[in-house]
Design a protein around this motif. Structure first.
Motif, PDB file in Angstrom:
ATOM      1  N   GLU A  48       0.687  -1.216  -0.054  1.00  0.00           N
ATOM      2  CA  GLU A  48       0.139  -0.169  -0.076  1.00  0.00           C
ATOM      3  C   GLU A  48       0.868   1.377  -0.035  1.00  0.00           C
ATOM      4  O   GLU A  48       2.038   1.206   0.656  1.00  0.00           O
ATOM      5  CB  GLU A  48      -0.804   0.081   1.154  1.00  0.00           C
ATOM      6  N   GLY A  62      -3.221   8.178  -8.571  1.00  0.00           N
ATOM      7  CA  GLY A  62      -3.093   6.673  -8.317  1.00  0.00           C
ATOM      8  C   GLY A  62      -1.778   6.269  -8.331  1.00  0.00           C
ATOM      9  O   GLY A  62      -0.780   7.161  -8.367  1.00  0.00           O
ATOM     10  N   SER A  91     -14.710   7.883  -7.734  1.00  0.00           N
ATOM     11  CA  SER A  91     -14.425   6.964  -8.866  1.00  0.00           C
ATOM     12  C   SER A  91     -15.236   7.437 -10.135  1.00  0.00           C
ATOM     13  O   SER A  91     -16.428   7.784  -9.980  1.00  0.00           O
ATOM     14  CB  SER A  91     -14.873   5.527  -8.444  1.00  0.00           C
ATOM     15  N   LYS A 137      -3.930   2.006 -10.562  1.00  0.00           N
ATOM     16  CA  LYS A 137      -4.805   1.903  -9.613  1.00  0.00           C
ATOM     17  C   LYS A 137      -5.089   3.092  -9.064  1.00  0.00           C
ATOM     18  O   LYS A 137      -4.326   3.730  -8.534  1.00  0.00           O
ATOM     19  CB  LYS A 137      -4.380   0.675  -8.694  1.00  0.00           C
ATOM     20  N   SER A 138      -6.411   3.790  -8.732  1.00  0.00           N
ATOM     21  CA  SER A 138      -6.828   4.905  -8.202  1.00  0.00           C
ATOM     22  C   SER A 138      -6.419   4.460  -6.763  1.00  0.00           C
ATOM     23  O   SER A 138      -6.657   3.484  -6.343  1.00  0.00           O
ATOM     24  CB  SER A 138      -8.240   5.280  -8.567  1.00  0.00           C
ATOM     25  N   ASN A 192      -8.140   5.345  -4.404  1.00  0.00           N
ATOM     26  CA  ASN A 192      -9.507   4.807  -3.730  1.00  0.00           C
ATOM     27  C   ASN A 192      -9.713   3.269  -3.617  1.00  0.00           C
ATOM     28  O   ASN A 192     -10.434   2.702  -2.887  1.00  0.00           O
ATOM     29  CB  ASN A 192     -10.828   5.569  -4.022  1.00  0.00           C
ATOM     30  N   GLU A 193      -8.619   2.556  -4.534  1.00  0.00           N
ATOM     31  CA  GLU A 193      -8.617   1.251  -4.274  1.00  0.00           C
ATOM     32  C   GLU A 193      -7.820   0.849  -3.149  1.00  0.00           C
ATOM     33  O   GLU A 193      -7.713  -0.466  -3.019  1.00  0.00           O
ATOM     34  CB  GLU A 193      -8.244   0.705  -5.523  1.00  0.00           C
ATOM     35  N   PHE A 194      -6.940   1.643  -2.559  1.00  0.00           N
ATOM     36  CA  PHE A 194      -6.240   1.304  -1.519  1.00  0.00           C
ATOM     37  C   PHE A 194      -6.552   1.425  -0.056  1.00  0.00           C
ATOM     38  O   PHE A 194      -7.707   2.092  -0.046  1.00  0.00           O
ATOM     39  CB  PHE A 194      -4.812   2.117  -1.492  1.00  0.00           C
ATOM     40  N   LYS A 195      -6.001   0.814   0.988  1.00  0.00           N
ATOM     41  CA  LYS A 195      -6.665   1.228   2.262  1.00  0.00           C
ATOM     42  C   LYS A 195      -6.144   2.583   2.847  1.00  0.00           C
ATOM     43  O   LYS A 195      -5.663   2.714   3.969  1.00  0.00           O
ATOM     44  CB  LYS A 195      -6.130   0.017   3.108  1.00  0.00           C
TER      45      LYS A 195
END
Length: 793
Positions: free
Chosen positions: A122, A193, A218, A203-204, A206-209
């Motif tokens: 991350e 991203g 999105s 990967k944007s 908001n796809e991570f924690k």
């Protein structure tokens, strides 16, 4: 054979071989030069593209890259990363992560606090204060977006990437490590991203924690072609509704008003396709199809939706489902009069409107390479119906810029899709118009020609781009996949896929885009209209005539023979129309006139046929007598013909002499614009340029579809009647000779075959052949009666 003859043959053969070798060598050299030139063009394009990518790549110094330290003095560096606002984002991870670290900034070394770290895969986020939430933009999916990818290793570097919808690419680069992706926001850059080298995509965040610390919307592909920042502006007169987009500063739609009481000047008649689309898909029958701005009484007015029906869409448009969701979009690269080039983002360029008046609109756009100003204006009606003027100004890099025609929608001409691409060139003192072979998948590029104008014609209507100032040499033509830009016909009975989009690819043409003035014709390729424009723009002092009339052409294998005859017949048909005011009656009168002109030839043929029939018993007797000697039988039959003064070929010769007229009539009635939408018997024959429709049903059947066309059947029945009258075959089949049996079978087969061949042909063409056959039956009956009277004492 003497020596002189042998020597002469040898010399001629040698000379022929030498000439052929010389021509082959010249062709090979020309092909080699053309190939070299093409390769040079490709190299130049690649170099231009590389320079363009370099110019669009941000330098490391211009990106907000900062260092993070574990101590307040800034001596022990933990990581490099991106600073934005009160936040710091990095991918480097050194365990253990200090809850408080120190960030180098313009304010000096300041403390920041760990907000989120996640797992080793991350990204890491620090912030100046607790409870701060980073608000970041999404990765745009509705337009091409430049991304700057920054790697955070020992030697940080910047790599250019491009996001186009859901597709991501790295032009001229290969990246094997993770990188933070940034987009330009105003005068700065913001992270959106992380580049994943395994998936080769972005990967944007908001796809991570990072939940609770980062807010990032999105964004998927917009369900409306009213993309972010895209607006539509309309200029309209009695002949055109022109829908301009700020994306590309180009024409997203060209809608032509249908002829009605409200629009009496229009030449476009409503046809069955217009009625069916309005009935089955009203959402796709709005003009414009999106919300738009117009100018009225000096004020800019916004309209949520366009007019329902009443227009013909010349260009392929976006399509919507019944519940209003967008089904397909039209990429701005396929808008009409857009400027395209090696850089795909050029066609997506956002323009701003600098002037907007009732008959004029001006767009302006700037890039690091150039400044573009487009001024569109509609001339007064007397200065050319269906015409538009474009004043184009380009400052800066002019390499590989093209002005596109857009992609006309489909018209079925004689039941088939017959687009026509043409251009005019000056050869010496004459003007020649040539046809462009329809391109396949690859772009057709002709860099050596200097077209005076180029046209893109769907069979009945189209677009002509005419540069009034000199432009560079060359033109382009390209095929667009039908699934990418589906025709409006695909909306009709879409459940049964009656008109599969893949069967109807689109075509676009382009000429070099340079500073200057362009005249654009966008309308019907009507003979009278094009002649009117040629006369209007003609300049006797300079001997200039645009000759737009040549943009339409009689197509087919025998067009070089049939075209002059078709023009003569079209003159007669117009003459009859001036008297009757009905195109159907004009076709019938033209049939009568043509039969009258051909009467001597037909009489000659009929007389020869009847004489042959009289001699049939004698011929049969000879065939029986010399059954075992066919050559002798043939010899005796020819002697019989000679003694009787009958020539078997006499019946065929008149037919051959009539062929140019028949072919000319065929192409005339199949592709004449005035017949498009012209009715004869309402409810049955509503369009002389399309098949008649007696009634329809739901489930399409093989070959005949879901419509019953009665005229081809009536035409076949008239042919059957004619062959029965012509052959005069006995009812008792035992009395038939082999020739008569074959004649009977061929006659029946031909009647059925013509029904099949003509089933999907225009009703005007079937009308002509049916009346022509019936007149032939009447002439033959009358001649037979007359000959019998002469034979009877």
């Amino acid at each position: 054979m003497d020596k002189r003859s042998l020597f002469f043959i040898f010399a001629v053969s040698l000379a022929f071989f030498g000439i052929q070798s010389w021509f082959n060598t010249q062709n090979q050299e020309a092909a080699k030069l053309s190939q070299n030139k093409l390769e040079q063009e490709q190299i130049q394009r690649k170099e231009t593209h590389e320079r363009n990518i370099q110019e669009r790549t941000a330098s490391l110094e211009n990106l907000p890259m900062r260092s993070l330290y574990s101590d307040a003095k800034g001596e022990n560096k933990i990581a490099d990363g991106i600073a934005f606002g009160s936040f710091f984002l990095t991918l480097e991870k050194k365990e253990p992560l200090p809850p408080t670290a120190y960030l180098s900034s313009s304010e000096g070394i300041i403390p920041v606090h760990l907000a989120a770290s996640g797992n080793p895969q991350e990204p890491i986020l620090y912030r100046k204060q607790e409870n701060l939430i980073a608000t970041l933009p999404p990765i745009p999916m509705d337009c091409p977006t430049d991304l700057q990818l920054i790697t955070l290793g020992e030697t940080p570097r910047v790599v250019f990437g491009e996001q186009r919808g859901k597709e991501f690419s790295l032009p001229f680069h290969y990246l094997e490590e993770k990188a933070i992706a940034l987009i330009q926001d105003g005068n700065g850059f913001l992270p959106v991203g992380v580049y994943d080298p395994e998936a080769k995509k972005i990967k944007s965040l908001n796809e991570f924690k990072l939940l609770g610390t980062v807010v990032q919307q999105s964004q998927s592909i917009s369900s409306s072609s009213l993309q972010k920042g895209e607006e539509f502006y309309v200029l309209e007169n009695e002949y055109q509704q022109l829908v301009f987009s700020t994306r590309g500063g180009a024409l997203a739609e060209i809608n032509l008003p249908l002829k009605s009481k409200e629009n009496p000047l229009s030449l476009i008649k409503e046809i069955d396709f217009d009625r069916e689309i309005l009935k089955q898909s009203p959402r796709n029958s709005h003009f414009p199809i999106q919300s738009y701005y117009s100018m009225a009484d000096g004020t800019k007015q916004h309209h949520e939706e366009g007019t329902l029906g009443g227009y013909y869409p010349l260009l392929r448009r976006a399509t919507f489902t019944q519940n209003g969701e967008q089904k397909t979009t039209v990429p701005p690269a396929y808008y009409a009069l857009n400027i395209t080039g090696d850089d795909p983002s050029l066609a997506e360029l956002q323009y701003r409107v600098t002037r907007f008046e009732p008959n004029l609109i001006q767009f302006e756009a700037r890039t690091p390479q150039r400044k573009i100003i487009k001024t569109f204006s509609i001339p007064q009606e007397k200065n050319g119906p269906y015409c538009l003027m474009l004043d184009l100004q380009i400052e800066g890099d002019l390499n590989h810029l093209w002005l596109s025609s857009g992609v006309p929608d489909v018209e079925l001409v004689g039941g088939s899709y017959s687009p026509l691409l043409r251009y005019q060139v000056t050869k010496g003192v004459s003007l020649d118009v040539d046809t462009i072979d329809l391109p396949k998948k690859e772009i057709l590029l002709k860099p050596d020609l200097h077209p005076n104008w180029i046209s893109n014609n769907n069979g009945f209507l189209g677009i002509i781009i005419d540069p009034l100032t000199k432009v560079s040499a060359g033109y382009q033509a390209a095929q667009i996949d039908g699934d990418l830009l589906p025709t409006r016909l695909s909306l009709i009975d879409s459940f049964y896929n009656l008109y599969p989009p893949v069967n109807y690819p689109g075509y676009t043409t382009s000429i070099p885009a340079r500073t200057g003035t362009f005249r654009i014709f966008a309308g019907p390729f009507d003979d009278h209209l094009l002649k009117k424009l040629d006369a209007l723009y003609e300049n006797p002092l300079t001997n200039y005539n645009p000759n737009y009339l040549a943009a339409q052409s009689i197509q087919g294998w025998f067009s070089f023979i049939s075209e002059p005859f078709a023009k003569f017949l079209f003159f007669l048909m117009n003459l009859f129309h001036a008297i009757t005011r009905s195109w159907a009656l004009s076709i019938i009168l033209l049939t009568v006139a043509l039969k009258a002109m051909m009467y001597p030839l037909n009489a000659w043929s009929i007389k020869s046929t009847l004489n042959m029939q009289k001699m049939a018993p004698q011929v049969k007797s000879i065939q029986e007598k010399f059954k075992k000697d066919p050559k002798r039988a043939q010899f005796e039959i020819m002697n019989l013909y000679k003694q009787s003064g009958v020539n078997p070929l006499t019946g065929c010769l008149p037919m051959l002499l009539q062929m140019p007229f028949l072919i000319g009539m065929f192409y005339l009635l199949k592709s004449s614009f005035p017949l498009r939408g012209a009715p004869f018997i309402p409810g049955w024959i509503d369009d002389l340029a399309a098949p008649d429709i007696l009634f329809t049903w739901g489930q399409p059947l093989w070959f005949i579809g879901n419509e019953l066309h009665l005229l081809p059947i009536l035409m076949g029945a008239s042919m059957f009647l004619q062959q029965k009258l012509t052959s005069q075959i006995p009812k008792d089949t035992k009395e038939l000779s082999d020739t008569q049996k074959q004649q009977k079978m061929m006659g029946n087969l031909m009647s059925v075959l013509f029904i099949v061949l003509f089933y999907n042909f225009p009703s005007g063409l079937n009308l002509y052949f049916m009346f022509s056959t019936l007149l032939g039956v009447w002439q033959q009956s009358w001649m037979m009666k007359k000959m019998k009277q002469k034979e009877t004492p």
